[in-house]
Design an enzyme around this catalytic site. Sequence first.
Site, PDB file in Angstrom:
ATOM      1  N   ASP A 185       0.834  -1.197   0.000  1.00  0.00           N
ATOM      2  CA  ASP A 185       0.000   0.000   0.000  1.00  0.00           C
ATOM      3  C   ASP A 185       0.875   1.257   0.000  1.00  0.00           C
ATOM      4  O   ASP A 185       1.863   1.323   0.737  1.00  0.00           O
ATOM      5  CB  ASP A 185      -0.854  -0.037   1.280  1.00  0.00           C
ATOM      6  N   GLU A 204       1.558  -0.574  -5.043  1.00  0.00           N
ATOM      7  CA  GLU A 204       0.529   0.417  -5.313  1.00  0.00           C
ATOM      8  C   GLU A 204       1.245   1.758  -5.278  1.00  0.00           C
ATOM      9  O   GLU A 204       1.491   2.317  -4.204  1.00  0.00           O
ATOM     10  CB  GLU A 204      -0.590   0.404  -4.268  1.00  0.00           C
TER      11      GLU A 204
HETATM   12  C1  GLC Z   1      -4.232   3.008  -0.658  1.00  0.00           C
HETATM   13  C2  GLC Z   1      -5.452   2.113  -0.535  1.00  0.00           C
HETATM   14  C3  GLC Z   1      -6.592   2.948  -0.097  1.00  0.00           C
HETATM   15  C4  GLC Z   1      -6.283   3.512   1.268  1.00  0.00           C
HETATM   16  C5  GLC Z   1      -4.970   4.289   1.235  1.00  0.00           C
HETATM   17  C6  GLC Z   1      -4.463   4.549   2.614  1.00  0.00           C
HETATM   18  O1  GLC Z   1      -4.384   3.974  -1.619  1.00  0.00           O
HETATM   19  O2  GLC Z   1      -5.687   1.459  -1.744  1.00  0.00           O
HETATM   20  O3  GLC Z   1      -7.801   2.239  -0.065  1.00  0.00           O
HETATM   21  O4  GLC Z   1      -7.304   4.363   1.667  1.00  0.00           O
HETATM   22  O5  GLC Z   1      -3.954   3.571   0.585  1.00  0.00           O
HETATM   23  O6  GLC Z   1      -4.000   3.357   3.196  1.00  0.00           O
END
Ligand code: GLC
Length: 592
Positions: free
Chosen positions: A235, A310
């Site tokens: 994340d 991500e």
């Molecule tokens: C990422 C996740 C999202 C979350 C954010 C904070 O973007 O995909 O859902 O709110 O991180 O952890």
Amino acid sequence: MEETPVTITSPSTAVGPLAASTLVHAGQTGGQWWRDAVIYQVYPRSFADADGDGVGDLRGITSRLDHLAALGVDAVWLSPFYRSPQHDAGYDVADYRQVDPLFGTLEDFDELLATAHGLGIRVIVDLVPNHTSSEHVWFQEALAAGPGSPERARYLFRDGRGEHGELEPNNWRSIFGGNAWTRVTEADGTPGQWYLHLFDSTQPDLDWTNPEVHAEFEQVLRFWLDRGVDGFRVDVAHGMVKADGLPDWDGSVAMVDGSVDGTDPGAPEDGSTGAGNSGPAFDQDGVHEIYRAWHRVLAEYDGDRALVAEAWVEPLSRLARYVRPDEMHQAFNFSFLTTAWKAGPLRTVLAGSLAANDAVGAPTTWVLSNHDVVRHASRLGLGVDGERPNGLFATDPQPDEATGLRRARAATLLMLGLPGSAYLYQGEELGLPDHTALPDEVRQDPAFFRTAGTEAGRDGCRIPLPWQSDAPGFGFGPTGATWLPQPESYGRYAADVQTGVPGSTLETYRAALAARRAHRLGSGTLAWLDAYADADDVVAYRNGDVVVIANLSNRPVVVPRSAEVLVASGDLVRGLNDETSVPTDTTVWLRA
Ligand code: GLC
């Protein structure tokens, strides 16, 4: 009124109308499963509910794994199910080694993992290392210990600016809206230091210059690797390291779904769409050291365990740095996700992505939907090129459902024919749209609250799945309870009414995944079809013996008679002379 069809008359040979002489991407070798895998994202709270409390759980997921086996995916990625106060739907982790009681127990997890493995499905779990929950023991200790303590040094506590420290330490904005700092009250009751949170105030950012933080997360990785997981989705992988001194930043902020708050920096020419985060809080060189270390940890285990980033990073050459040979294995391609449904920009982002990743020997990781963005069945029905709002209100212009679904199916076939890996988001195999008219009273996304209701946020793409059209809650769980209300239309999309129905979205996904596997498209090549290499409104490529034609124009595209149709995203049209043509917003896979 329809224009004259574009007719391809000559026979289908590699030198004929389906010739493709511009090679964009040569096949990759390497053999690791993640290079060409189709990975299905399960959002646990909305997949299936076994205990009837209206929130999905691990046993619910296990009970529905046969659906995923029948779909033909290689792996699942589970969004967080760890102990959490759920202020950001579990992306606020209070204990990285425990399952939240809402979702079950560690034993339930082990059973899920064993059942998935028994079905030949790998399991990737989510790792949230940029921040913890404010209820994590570390943060509680930091609050109690006070300024200058080793406990505070695990987070980014700073004194405020201004005469009495009453101003935020810098001007950073939260990705959920509002400012990125919250002031604490010290033990003696006085207003104290501020802590950084790039997201909600219940998600304090960790300080990744602190070796203790590194050591802890290596242990967390090992905890789950030892249990047998096949990898991690990391994340906010581009956010963990901040520029020295935390300098002010006056540039734009990409919101959590990639929409831009501030002046859009504009798109570089490689196919980027302006969806990346930049500035001193993102994409700092230091993050790569972390992934090199984690790469080494994973390499100690058998089975090609994988890390997927991500990282909302652009241009594509910067994103490719996350998947250099000694770092992570995959990085979601959000530039592709945010590209408008237009042939030119699509070709540019496809070629740009493949070129950037080829330069580092990594596969591309395609994705069209996830739990942070408006589902592609709704996004592509908005009728505004490239628009990607952070959720929709009932009072907003609504997507055209039929157009959205038609384009979504076409976009999916365009994606699944490509070389590389692809992620699917639960429910897209049913063609699900967002709930675009949720009442504000039921919204839960912190982005809605932190923007004071000016952004709807992400709840609309997180609605519990419909499994059975005639059951309460559309079969989500045994009681009919659902943590967010489902739109009535979900009955039409339920899995049971699509199963075995030729041409349904579900059967189209199944057919596509089977053909993708049979023709080894994931490890294949990409060459533009000569006939459409510069077309304004058709994207057409060859991947081995499969030709993919996506018709975005308002006239039909006629295909050679000798070509065998493998899969089509919509009904093809038979003409007067018995020729087959691909209608508007339809993608076909031909064997030719
Ligand atoms: C990422 C996740 C999202 C979350 C954010 C904070 O973007 O995909 O859902 O709110 O991180 O952890």
